[in-house]
Design a protein around this motif. Structure first.
Motif, PDB file in Angstrom:
ATOM      1  N   ILE A  77      -1.149  -3.752  -6.892  1.00 46.75           N
ATOM      2  CA  ILE A  77      -0.057  -4.419  -6.185  1.00 46.75           C
ATOM      3  C   ILE A  77       0.116  -3.745  -4.826  1.00 46.75           C
ATOM      4  O   ILE A  77      -0.290  -2.589  -4.633  1.00 46.75           O
ATOM      5  CB  ILE A  77       1.250  -4.330  -7.016  1.00 46.75           C
ATOM      6  CG1 ILE A  77       2.287  -5.332  -6.528  1.00 46.75           C
ATOM      7  CG2 ILE A  77       1.800  -2.935  -7.021  1.00 46.75           C
ATOM      8  CD1 ILE A  77       3.534  -5.387  -7.398  1.00 46.75           C
ATOM      9  N   GLY A  78       0.696  -4.477  -3.890  1.00 47.89           N
ATOM     10  CA  GLY A  78       0.963  -3.873  -2.598  1.00 47.89           C
ATOM     11  C   GLY A  78       2.040  -2.817  -2.708  1.00 47.89           C
ATOM     12  O   GLY A  78       1.817  -1.637  -2.437  1.00 47.89           O
ATOM     13  N   SER A  79       3.247  -3.221  -3.117  1.00 50.54           N
ATOM     14  CA  SER A  79       4.377  -2.305  -3.253  1.00 50.54           C
ATOM     15  C   SER A  79       5.273  -2.779  -4.379  1.00 50.54           C
ATOM     16  O   SER A  79       5.706  -3.942  -4.388  1.00 50.54           O
ATOM     17  CB  SER A  79       5.176  -2.235  -1.942  1.00 50.54           C
ATOM     18  OG  SER A  79       6.466  -1.692  -2.155  1.00 50.54           O
ATOM     19  N   THR A  80       5.564  -1.918  -5.316  1.00 53.71           N
ATOM     20  CA  THR A  80       6.466  -2.297  -6.412  1.00 53.71           C
ATOM     21  C   THR A  80       7.883  -2.541  -5.894  1.00 53.71           C
ATOM     22  O   THR A  80       8.586  -3.402  -6.415  1.00 53.71           O
ATOM     23  CB  THR A  80       6.480  -1.222  -7.515  1.00 53.71           C
ATOM     24  OG1 THR A  80       6.772   0.048  -6.941  1.00 53.71           O
ATOM     25  CG2 THR A  80       5.135  -1.170  -8.235  1.00 53.71           C
ATOM     26  N   ASN A  81       8.302  -1.790  -4.876  1.00 50.80           N
ATOM     27  CA  ASN A  81       9.626  -2.036  -4.300  1.00 50.80           C
ATOM     28  C   ASN A  81       9.703  -3.420  -3.662  1.00 50.80           C
ATOM     29  O   ASN A  81      10.687  -4.155  -3.822  1.00 50.80           O
ATOM     30  CB  ASN A  81       9.968  -0.961  -3.258  1.00 50.80           C
ATOM     31  CG  ASN A  81      10.765   0.194  -3.831  1.00 50.80           C
ATOM     32  OD1 ASN A  81      10.620   0.521  -5.009  1.00 50.80           O
ATOM     33  ND2 ASN A  81      11.581   0.822  -3.015  1.00 50.80           N
ATOM     34  N   THR A  82       8.665  -3.788  -2.925  1.00 48.05           N
ATOM     35  CA  THR A  82       8.637  -5.115  -2.298  1.00 48.05           C
ATOM     36  C   THR A  82       8.695  -6.211  -3.343  1.00 48.05           C
ATOM     37  O   THR A  82       9.427  -7.201  -3.209  1.00 48.05           O
ATOM     38  CB  THR A  82       7.370  -5.270  -1.447  1.00 48.05           C
ATOM     39  OG1 THR A  82       7.399  -4.306  -0.380  1.00 48.05           O
ATOM     40  CG2 THR A  82       7.265  -6.665  -0.853  1.00 48.05           C
ATOM     41  N   ILE A 129      14.727   0.889  -7.044  1.00 47.09           N
ATOM     42  CA  ILE A 129      14.590   2.339  -7.184  1.00 47.09           C
ATOM     43  C   ILE A 129      13.127   2.625  -7.489  1.00 47.09           C
ATOM     44  O   ILE A 129      12.652   2.400  -8.604  1.00 47.09           O
ATOM     45  CB  ILE A 129      15.493   2.874  -8.303  1.00 47.09           C
ATOM     46  CG1 ILE A 129      16.945   2.420  -8.074  1.00 47.09           C
ATOM     47  CG2 ILE A 129      15.414   4.397  -8.382  1.00 47.09           C
ATOM     48  CD1 ILE A 129      17.839   2.631  -9.268  1.00 47.09           C
ATOM     49  N   GLY A 130      12.413   3.086  -6.482  1.00 46.57           N
ATOM     50  CA  GLY A 130      10.987   3.303  -6.609  1.00 46.57           C
ATOM     51  C   GLY A 130      10.638   4.732  -6.969  1.00 46.57           C
ATOM     52  O   GLY A 130      11.215   5.679  -6.429  1.00 46.57           O
ATOM     53  N   PHE A 131       9.682   4.885  -7.877  1.00 46.46           N
ATOM     54  CA  PHE A 131       9.185   6.195  -8.307  1.00 46.46           C
ATOM     55  C   PHE A 131       7.684   6.245  -8.056  1.00 46.46           C
ATOM     56  O   PHE A 131       6.952   5.335  -8.472  1.00 46.46           O
ATOM     57  CB  PHE A 131       9.419   6.420  -9.803  1.00 46.46           C
ATOM     58  CG  PHE A 131      10.846   6.380 -10.247  1.00 46.46           C
ATOM     59  CD1 PHE A 131      11.554   7.568 -10.449  1.00 46.46           C
ATOM     60  CD2 PHE A 131      11.478   5.164 -10.495  1.00 46.46           C
ATOM     61  CE1 PHE A 131      12.874   7.539 -10.888  1.00 46.46           C
ATOM     62  CE2 PHE A 131      12.798   5.130 -10.927  1.00 46.46           C
ATOM     63  CZ  PHE A 131      13.497   6.323 -11.125  1.00 46.46           C
ATOM     64  N   GLY A 132       7.231   7.304  -7.416  1.00 44.71           N
ATOM     65  CA  GLY A 132       5.804   7.539  -7.274  1.00 44.71           C
ATOM     66  C   GLY A 132       5.472   8.909  -7.829  1.00 44.71           C
ATOM     67  O   GLY A 132       6.038   9.913  -7.374  1.00 44.71           O
ATOM     68  N   VAL A 133       4.604   8.977  -8.816  1.00 42.96           N
ATOM     69  CA  VAL A 133       4.270  10.246  -9.471  1.00 42.96           C
ATOM     70  C   VAL A 133       2.760  10.465  -9.383  1.00 42.96           C
ATOM     71  O   VAL A 133       1.971   9.601  -9.787  1.00 42.96           O
ATOM     72  CB  VAL A 133       4.709  10.256 -10.951  1.00 42.96           C
ATOM     73  CG1 VAL A 133       4.387  11.605 -11.590  1.00 42.96           C
ATOM     74  CG2 VAL A 133       6.204   9.954 -11.069  1.00 42.96           C
TER      75      VAL A 133
END
Length: 278
Positions: free
Chosen positions: A23-28, A158-162
């Protein structure tokens, strides 16, 4: 393709899941769903994000195997209270990591600058306002974005990047991954733990009424309290001692000339970077 599933608490609480191979951006994606009428309570998750973003429009790299997840909610609370959800996110991620990693890496403490009541130092700690550090290097980031809806409420993504298996290269700050720490945990393991930890912490937050309890837990796991700190605000650097996070979630710094300064935004640096005068 990683098969993502919600944790049992998240499923029982009625959260939904939308999983993507890439995906491009989960927030988008989350904010687009809100604009189309989604009422929230849904996770958007992928193991490969190719157009992610961090704070202030910065790019967030998420190679295959790392976790990129966004929770869309539409809270009834005011925008001011909704902004404190970043601390709910931080506590949730710290709780999730504590549930799946060896106890020597991360603990949820109750006393002390590093969240440890026994005098030991957690290798994983929360960094104001929205990062998780491991041995001082960035392990994860959190990004909140809001969008006003036609009924006057605000949708919150609410975006999380791990960094589960790889840390981005060429950054102006050190970064690390779980694999670098000698921990083999895939994105699904982290996500399942995170989705369950969110249920507990969001319940504690209680539409903002429990933000004091959330902040207490955040402080207990914070990096750098009582240590030198440097805060870069649009090129101007303030140095001093990181005193605490106040009850509104603002960074409190005791400056070198003994002023007590309230910080609402900025890039924070600890250690040698904070002490350097050049």
């Amino acid at each position: 393709m990683t098969d993502f599933t919600l944790g049992p608490k998240a499923r029982m609480a009625g959260y939904r899941l939308r999983s993507f191979e890439t995906i491009g951006s989960t927030n988008t994606e989350a904010l687009a769903a809100a604009a189309a009428g989604d009422t929230g309570g849904v996770w958007f998750v992928t193991a490969q994000q190719n157009a992610g973003r961090g704070r202030r429009g910065r790019q967030w790299e998420s190679p295959v195997g790392n976790l990129a997840a966004t929770l869309l909610i539409v809270p009834e609370s005011s925008p001011t209270l909704a902004a404190t959800l970043g601390f709910v996110a931080g506590v949730s991620l710290n709780r999730a990591l504590s549930s799946i990693l060896p106890s020597g890496l991360v603990k949820i403490g109750i006393d002390g600058a590093d969240g440890q009541s026994d005098g030991s130092k957690a290798r994983i700690a929360l960094k104001w306002p929205n990062d998780v550090l491991a041995d001082g290097a960035k392990l994860a980031g959190i990004l909140l974005e809001a969008q006003k809806l036609s009924d006057g409420r605000h949708a919150i993504a609410i975006g999380f990047g791990v960094n589960a298996i790889a840390a981005p290269q060429g950054l102006p700050y050190p970064a690390t991954s779980l694999l670098d720490l000698g921990v083999s945990r895939d994105a699904q393991s982290v996500f399942e733990a995170l989705s369950d930890a969110w249920v507990d912490t969001f319940g504690m937050w209680n539409d903002g009424r429990g933000i004091g309890d959330v902040l207490k837990q955040w402080r207990a796991s914070a990096a750098g309290i009582g240590a030198p700190v440097a805060v870069n605000q649009n090129g101007e650097v303030l140095r001093g001692i990181f005193e605490t996070i106040d009850d509104e979630g603002r960074l409190i710094v005791r400056s070198d000339d003994d002023r007590r300064i309230v910080i609402t935004a900025g890039d924070v640096h600890f250690g040698a970077t904070a002490s350097a005068r050049s």
